[in-house]
Every structure is written in C-alpha cells, then in structure tokens.
Design an enzyme around this catalytic site. Structure first.
Site, PDB file in Angstrom:
ATOM      1  N   HIS A 375       0.793  -1.233   0.000  1.00 20.51           N
ATOM      2  CA  HIS A 375       0.000   0.000   0.000  1.00 20.51           C
ATOM      3  C   HIS A 375       0.818   1.273   0.000  1.00 20.51           C
ATOM      4  CE1 HIS A 375      -4.184  -1.387   0.503  1.00 20.51           C
ATOM      5  NE2 HIS A 375      -3.607  -2.467   1.012  1.00 20.51           N
ATOM      6  N   LYS A 558      -8.887  14.097   3.782  1.00 19.78           N
ATOM      7  CA  LYS A 558      -8.044  12.899   3.829  1.00 19.78           C
ATOM      8  C   LYS A 558      -7.155  13.071   5.046  1.00 19.78           C
ATOM      9  CE  LYS A 558      -6.555  14.019  -0.351  1.00 19.78           C
ATOM     10  NZ  LYS A 558      -6.523  12.757  -1.091  1.00 19.78           N
ATOM     11  N   ARG A 559      -6.405  12.029   5.438  1.00 20.26           N
ATOM     12  CA  ARG A 559      -5.504  12.198   6.565  1.00 20.26           C
ATOM     13  C   ARG A 559      -4.542  13.359   6.310  1.00 20.26           C
ATOM     14  NH1 ARG A 559      -5.670   8.268  10.801  1.00 20.26           N
ATOM     15  NH2 ARG A 559      -3.847   9.420  11.506  1.00 20.26           N
ATOM     16  N   LYS A 564       0.644  14.406   1.286  1.00 23.12           N
ATOM     17  CA  LYS A 564      -0.629  14.748   0.641  1.00 23.12           C
ATOM     18  C   LYS A 564      -0.711  16.256   0.336  1.00 23.12           C
ATOM     19  CE  LYS A 564      -3.149  10.860   2.777  1.00 23.12           C
ATOM     20  NZ  LYS A 564      -3.881  10.173   1.699  1.00 23.12           N
ATOM     21  N   THR A 666      -8.435   6.665  -2.751  1.00 25.32           N
ATOM     22  CA  THR A 666      -9.796   6.235  -3.080  1.00 25.32           C
ATOM     23  C   THR A 666     -10.752   7.404  -2.884  1.00 25.32           C
ATOM     24  OG1 THR A 666      -9.960   5.387  -0.817  1.00 25.32           O
ATOM     25  CG2 THR A 666      -9.540   3.781  -2.576  1.00 25.32           C
ATOM     26  N   LYS A 670     -14.326   8.571  -4.925  1.00 26.69           N
ATOM     27  CA  LYS A 670     -15.612   8.920  -4.304  1.00 26.69           C
ATOM     28  C   LYS A 670     -16.110  10.258  -4.848  1.00 26.69           C
ATOM     29  CE  LYS A 670     -13.972   6.705  -0.082  1.00 26.69           C
ATOM     30  NZ  LYS A 670     -13.327   7.017   1.218  1.00 26.69           N
TER      31      LYS A 670
HETATM   32  C1  PLP Z   1     -12.067   7.426   1.427  1.00 24.26           C
HETATM   33  C2  PLP Z   1     -11.602   7.875   2.743  1.00 24.26           C
HETATM   34  C3  PLP Z   1     -10.241   8.072   2.976  1.00 24.26           C
HETATM   35  C4  PLP Z   1      -9.189   7.913   1.906  1.00 24.26           C
HETATM   36  O1  PLP Z   1      -9.036   9.168   1.272  1.00 24.26           O
HETATM   37  P1  PLP Z   1      -7.755   9.462   0.351  1.00 24.26           P
HETATM   38  O2  PLP Z   1      -8.083  10.788  -0.257  1.00 24.26           O
HETATM   39  O3  PLP Z   1      -7.716   8.385  -0.682  1.00 24.26           O
HETATM   40  O4  PLP Z   1      -6.587   9.488   1.241  1.00 24.26           O
HETATM   41  C5  PLP Z   1      -9.848   8.492   4.232  1.00 24.26           C
HETATM   42  N1  PLP Z   1     -10.736   8.686   5.225  1.00 24.26           N
HETATM   43  C6  PLP Z   1     -12.055   8.513   5.026  1.00 24.26           C
HETATM   44  C7  PLP Z   1     -12.998   8.760   6.160  1.00 24.26           C
HETATM   45  C8  PLP Z   1     -12.532   8.091   3.794  1.00 24.26           C
HETATM   46  O5  PLP Z   1     -13.850   7.896   3.632  1.00 24.26           O
END
Ligand code: PLP
Length: 808
Positions: A375, A558-559, A564, A666, A670
């Site tokens: 990952h 995101k985190r 990032k 991911t 979304k």
């Molecule tokens: C989808 C999701 C992530 C992953 O987000 P990335 O932009 O791919 O890092 C992290 N936290 C939550 C709550 C999510 O739903």
C-alpha cells in the site's frame, strides 16, 4: 403553487431505495414495536432517539439472520474455495442504511418510521461509526467486503475488535485535540459474540527441539473471542461474515496451597491486562510504529484466524481426498499490507509443528495460499521489526523466519539486499520481504504504483520472479459511495440508464449519450445544488458556520500528511486571498475551501498544518473586503460518516500529493462518482482518471513567516516555513505555479455552469473502472483462482415455503 416536498416525500419517490409495499410496512412496524418493547424494554414515555435507533437496527437485523444462516449452510454444502481477507483495519462506518440499501428495505423502513411519527435521518444519526481504521487502507477493506458479498464469493474479513477505534478529533483554539472513541458504550446491535468459538493464542516462552518435532513452551496464553458481523451482498441473498477478535484472559488454575489470598486477588486483577491487546487502534496512517503492543496485535489476529481457517478446511470434503490435486488449493489468504504478515510464519508453524508436514510440503502450501498487497512506498511506513523484540515475543516464529531466509538466500540469484533480515546497528525483520517470499502474488494498488514497485522498491524480487507481480487498481463500492450517500444522483442516473449500473458500474458510460441533453444537464446540476444546500445546513446546525451555497465547494479531505500536501492548498488559499484584496472590485469566482482530516497524535508537523489552516480561516473569514467570496473551513473530525455527507456536495476535489507518493487514493474516486471535478497531480489512481520565480509565492510565504495569520504569536509557523524553504521532501514549491494556474482555469470554467456540468457528466460516465466490484473480480480471477458470480443464491429448498420465503 404546490407545497415543497418534505425530505420524507422526496426520498419516497426514489425507486433505487426499494418498494414500500403496504404489507412490508405493516410487518416492519410490528417488528419495530416488538423490539422496542421486548429488546429495549422501554415505553414511549421514557424512550429517547437512541432507543428508537436500536429498535430499528434490531428490526432490520432480523432480515439478515435467515439469509446469513442460509448462506453459511450453502457454503458448507457447496464447499467453494474460501477467501480470507486479513486486515488490521476495517473502516466500516455505519451499518443501518447500508443494510437497508443492500436488502432493498430502505423505502419500506422509511415509510414505517414515518408512520410511527419518527424521523429516519435523525435515527440514522444516532449510530456510532465503526471507526476501526485510519484512512484509505481501512476503507478499502470495507469496500472489498461489500463487493465480495455482492459477487457471491465465499469470503471472510478477519481483524481485531478494537474497543476504541480512531480517535475523535476536536478543534480547540485552532489546534487538534484527541478524544477516545468509546464506540461500544451503548452496545453494538450488528455484532454477535461467539464465546463457544474462542481460540488460544500464545506469546513469549522458548522453543524445545525434540526428536518428535519442535515445541513452543512456557508460553503465556491469551484467548481470542470472536465477534461476527453480517456482510450482506447487494440484493443477492448472500450474507458473509466479518469476524473480529477480542482479547480475553485465559482461565488460570491456582494451586490453593501455594497462593495466599492477596496473591489470588492480584492474580485475578492481572488477568485483565491481556485485554489491552484489542483495546485500541494505532492511529497512524502510512507510518510504522515500533511498539511491542502493536506486534502483539498483528500476531493475535493472525494466530486466531489461522485456527479458524485450518478448522474450516478440515471440515471440508477436500480434507479427506488425499489424492485430489486441488486439495490444497481450497483456501486463499489476502494480506492487506504487511500488517498481517505473521500469517506466513504462523501457517508454517502450524503445518510443521502441529500437522507434522515436511518443510517443502508446508512451504508449498503456504506460498500457494498467501498473497500480499502493498500500500505504500514511503520508507517511514515500511514495517521493520527488531530481532530482539521478535525473539522475546515470538521465539519460534523468528526461527522459522531465519529458516525461510536461509533457504531463500541459498537460491543462487538472491542478493544481500533481498534478505529478510536487515543488518546494521540493530538487526530487523523486513516484513515486506517476508511477504514477497512467502506469497505467490504481490500487487500494488494503482497502475503507476505497481510500476514504481517493480522499478524501485521490489526491483530485485521482480527480476527474480516477474510473474509474481501484479496490479489491482483500487475501487470503491457504488452502494455506499453513490446509492446510499447520494440517492438523488443515483435516481437521476437510473432514470436514464436503469438500475443495473449499481451492480455493473461500467454501464455509466451509457450516460455519454446524454451529455448534450439539456434536461439531463439541468437535473445533474439541480441534484448538486440540493446536496450543497443540505451540507451548508448541516455545517450551520452542527458547527455554526455559515457558507455561501452558490460558491464553489472545494474539498481536500483525507488524513493530514506532508506527502498529501495540504500545505500546497494553504498557499493557494493565501494567494487567492491576496488577489482579492489587491483587486477587490474584480469578479472573483466565490469559493468555499474545506479541508478535513486527522493528524496522527504523535505527528507534530501534521498538527502544525491543521493550526495553519485554522489560522488562515481566522483571518480570511472575517475580512469584510473578501466577504463571502472566499471562506476557509477546517472540517472537524473527518470520518466515514462525514465523508458521506460532504462528498455529494463537492464541486472540486483536491488530489495534490507529490507525484510518486500516493499509492492509489480512493477519496479521488468517491468525489468523481459524486459529480465533482478533480484538480490533481499525476499520482496514484489520478493517472488513470484522464481529467483534463514567483512574487505571489514569496508574498504568501512572507505572510506565514511574518505572523499575518498568527498576529498574537508571529513566529508560530516558523518551523513550517523552514520546512518548505529548506528541506521539503514533498516539493510543494515545485508545483506551486502550475497549481495556481490550474486553479485559475477552474475558476473560469465555474463561471460557465453548463460547460462545468458537461465535464461532470463525462467524469461520472468514466467512473466504471473505479468500482471495487471490478477490483475484486480481478483479485478473484488473477490471484485467488475463482470466478465471481452475479447470481442470487437460493433462499429456500423444496417447496419454497421456508421461513426465508416469508421474509421476501
Ligand atoms: C475514502 C476515505 C479516505 C481515503 O481518502 P484518500 O483521499 O484516498 O486518502 C480516508 N478517510 C475517510 C474517512 C474516507 O472515507
């Protein structure tokens, strides 16, 4: 003029939510009242919303039970190949609405709840998130469970039932503060404890090499108590199982003659210390924390799970057919990152020391069974456990790892860099190397990420055995991330192309026919506007912030992590602010920039980044010259449930990690599926999406450095400035200019709503490949050697009058 529709009436009109037949509704009401009375033991005078939520959850759960039992019977009878997805994280979020969607119960329940004088959305909001994950890796595991059930695979998710999930984030004076996530406080209606199936797990001790094999002795034993959660497929009557283990003390026998009363009391009190193993999720995303408790967690889940796997295999008919060539290919184990890597030496230990197989036979079974998903390539995230810790906690496993390594290094072509044991100051076990050697398949999670793996991190292994290496681009489940979170958009799509896209997301490309259909463009834009209004109302109700629903909703959620690059977003906020201030009368595209995400509690720089964002908000949001043309909002406590509310309202999705650092992402998928445009770097899965010296930088940096955003503490962001200027691994400045130019283009495009929406439709139509159903079908065919199926399983046998039929 007709009365505007209530939320309830609006939802009723949406066909993807199932049919609210009169009989269904009446039955649901009876069941609800029965649970309210007998399960909750309440009457309406003393009940609160949570009681009503629990009554509804139990009512919906009833509809899972028959299908769950039947599915497991069916697997027992048909004995298909089993898939075990082992993960230290399952970021499930809420379960109620997902269950109603997959069982087509949503409209019927909505109507029943309405007739009972209650509000569905209020009840849904009482459910705690199952926050047993940090970010993308845990979300992926949750999406995969949904897809595996929807594709009819005999699959199990195995993990840890953390008593405390990912912490709740509070923002206090602009800083992140962590609060323990006591998610089980009111009970969990979706799980079923199975104390009859407890498994012992051993730690510590030493090994004895005897003529009849190796014995691991003088160990401390902890029991693993399984909790099962049903995982329904999408309208196919399948209900799989996610089994999460909780640590419980082993019953210790005290010889009464030798233990005095004080010793006895202390011994009983100490029993509970071992429960710490399943107490809390480690809150790091993409970071390796070298702690004994974490290594205990990793071994605990694996040791308990393998006992289940072996027991289930021995109960299958293949176990007895000793000459059947397929006998030893009835099980697939997928390792979600190296976190469950101990499955490899543990499977070897069971086969060698307990089943008494020879090394070669045992190794053959192990490699054929296991597969590993990588990952990340970030060095700070790669697990390297010190040998000393290993030797202390798991002495037998260390011996097995040494033997695996000895045999591997003996192959003439393996070079020193490929060793499972890293030399240097303190010897360490490289868990990724262990996984590669012990698996028949290794995959990355987006095309570019898999290419980087074989070109850099795993180059030597690739050259030794190129056939092992694969790509499986991540995906998301369209049930949770479209039908459930954005029913309005799902319905507008269904009106054009029917409902099949929910099972087969590739069908979205049929929307391309309608990119010039004015009514369709209007419908898509209308749903977006409704979602924006709804999110604006949510923010106002829960956080008392007012935002302009006509502005562009620009999200980076995101985190919080340096790679990032939330800092690049900060520089854009500041630049846009300065431009508005410089020419206040120009027609600026109004923007609401929202950033959300948790910082690992020990990650100082990430916490400073949050503080900078809140500081920018304090200045920008109160500047009368700017007005509602720019707002900067930090979204507190970003988690699955907040993602479901926020993402459907997004116009713009920020995916701006340094190229080469984000394995897949991911969140990007979304947003795309929910009708946002992406501004992104060529990194992770962005690459597969096909979206179409510097005075202002100096000004922005001078402002951060000079205390413009922190007037009471002018040197607050000194370290962030120093980081960006002198040792930035993630190249924020390098991309600043191109990023700002691209944001200008975004502003221009936003001024033409019709062109914007056409691009949105193109984007949605191209989302098909990002369904986790596609991802899982590829794992099934190319790694696990099984065929997915969209068939429903029979819910009854013989005369069709079974109990289940009555529930249909
Ligand atoms: C989808 C999701 C992530 C992953 O987000 P990335 O932009 O791919 O890092 C992290 N936290 C939550 C709550 C999510 O739903």
């Amino acid at each position: 003029m007709s009365k505007p529709l209530s939320d309830h009436d609006k939802r009723k009109q949406i066909s993807v939510r199932g049919i609210a037949g009169v009989e269904n509704v009446a039955e649901l009401k009876v069941a609800f009242n029965r649970h309210f009375h007998f399960t909750l033991v309440k009457d309406r005078n003393v009940a609160n919303k949570r009681d009503y939520y629990f009554a509804l959850a139990n009512t919906v759960r009833d509809h899972l039970v028959g299908r769950w039992i039947r599915t497991q019977q069916y697997y027992y009878e048909k004995d298909p190949k089993r898939v075990y997805y082992i993960s230290l994280e399952f970021y499930m979020g809420r379960t109620l609405q997902n269950t109603m969607v997959n069982l087509a119960l949503e409209n019927a329940c909505d109507e029943a709840i309405y007739q009972l004088g209650l509000d569905m959305e209020e009840l849904e909001d009482m459910e705690e998130d199952a926050g047993l994950g940090n970010g993308g890796l845990g979300c992926l595991a949750a999406c995969f469970l949904d897809s595996m059930a929807s594709l009819g695979l005999a699959a199990y998710g195995y993990g840890i039932r953390y008593e405390f999930g990912i912490f709740n984030q509070k923002i206090v004076n602009g800083w992140q503060v962590e609060e323990a996530d006591d998610w089980l406080r009111y009970g969990n209606p979706w799980e079923k404890a199975r104390p009859e199936s407890m498994r012992p797990v051993k730690f510590y001790g030493r090994t004895e090499h005897t003529p009849d094999g190796v014995k691991w002795v003088d160990t401390q034993v902890v029991l693993a108590l399984p909790y099962d959660t049903p995982i329904p497929g999408y309208r196919n009557n399948i209900v799989n199982t996610m089994r999460l283990w909780a640590a419980r003390p082993h019953g210790v026998f005290f010889p009464f003659s030798t233990v005095n009363v004080g010793g006895y009391i202390q011994a009983v009190l100490d029993r509970n210390l071992c429960e710490n193993i399943s107490r809390v999720l480690y809150p790091n995303d993409n970071f390796f924390e070298n702690k004994e408790l974490r290594l205990k967690q990793e071994y605990f889940v694996v040791a308990a799970t393998l006992q289940d796997i072996v027991r289930r295999f021995k109960a299958s008919m293949f176990w007895l057919q000793r000459d059947c060539p397929h006998r030893l290919r009835r099980v697939a184990i997928q390792l979600n990152d190296t976190h469950p890597a101990m499955a490899i030496p543990e499977l070897m230990r069971v086969l060698l020391d307990e089943e008494k197989l020879g090394w070669d036979k045992a190794w053959d079974v192990c490699v054929r069974t296991c597969a590993y998903t990588n990952h990340t390539v970030l060095p700070e995230a790669l697990e390297r456990w010190p040998i000393d810790l290993f030797h202390h906690l798991l002495p037998r496993h260390l011996e097995i790892i040494f033997e695996i390594n000895r045999r591997f290094m003996e192959t003439t072509t393996a070079c020193a860099l490929m060793s499972l044991i890293e030399e240097g100051g303190c010897k360490k076990v490289n868990m990724a190397h262990l996984c590669i050697v012990g698996s028949h398949a290794v995959n990355g999670v987006a095309r570019i990420h898999s290419e980087i793996l074989i070109a850099t991190l795993f180059k030597d292994f690739y050259e030794l055995d190129p056939h092992k290496f694969q790509n499986k681009t991540n995906g998301i489940t369209p049930r949770r991330w479209l039908v459930m979170c954005n029913p309005g958009l799902a319905e507008v799509i269904a009106e054009k192309i029917g409902e099949e896209f929910i099972r087969d997301l590739d069908q979205l490309k049929r929307l391309l026919k309608f990119v010039n259909d004015d009514a369709f463009i209007r419908d898509i834009a209308k749903v977006k506007q409704e979602n924006k209004l709804k999110f604006a109302v949510h923010l106002e109700e829960h956080y008392k912030v007012k935002i302009n629903p006509q502005s562009m909703f620009d999200f980076q959620v995101k985190r919080i992590h340096e790679y990032k690059r939330q800092l690049l977003n900060c520089l854009h906020m500041i630049t846009y602010y300065n431009r508005i201030k410089k020419e206040p009368n120009k027609h600026w595209t109004p923007r609401t920039i929202m950033v959300g995400g948790k910082a690992a509690p020990g990650y100082h720089t990430a916490k400073m980044i949050i503080r900078l964002i809140t500081a920018i908000g304090e200045v920008v949001n109160h500047d009368p010259v700017v007005g509602d043309r720019l707002k900067v909002i930090f979204l507190e406590n970003y988690r699955v449930t907040l993602a479901e509310k926020a993402i459907p309202s997004a116009d713009l999705s920020e995916q701006i990690s340094t190229a080469g650092t984000e394995a897949s992402g991911t969140g990007n998928m979304k947003f795309m599926l929910n009708g946002a445009l992406t501004i992104g770097t060529m990194d992770g899965a962005n690459v597969e999406m096909y979206y179409n010296r510097i005075p202002e930088l100096k000004q922005a940096m001078d402002q951060i450095a000079g205390g413009f955003f922190s007037p009471k503490q002018p040197d607050l962001f000194k370290e962030l400035v120093d980081l960006l200027m002198h040792h930035d691994r993630f190249k924020v400045f390098a991309d600043y200019e191109a990023y700002i130019k691209c944001q200008d283009k975004v502003n221009q495009l936003y001024k033409n709503p019709k062109e914007w929406t056409k691009m949105v439709i193109h984007n949605i139509a191209g989302c098909g490949k990002f369904s986790s159903d596609r991802t899982i079908a590829q794992y099934a065919r190319e790694i696990w050697g099984i065929e997915p199926s969209l068939e429903k399983i029979p819910t009854s046998e013989g005369n069709g009058k079974s109990f289940l039929k009555a529930l249909e």
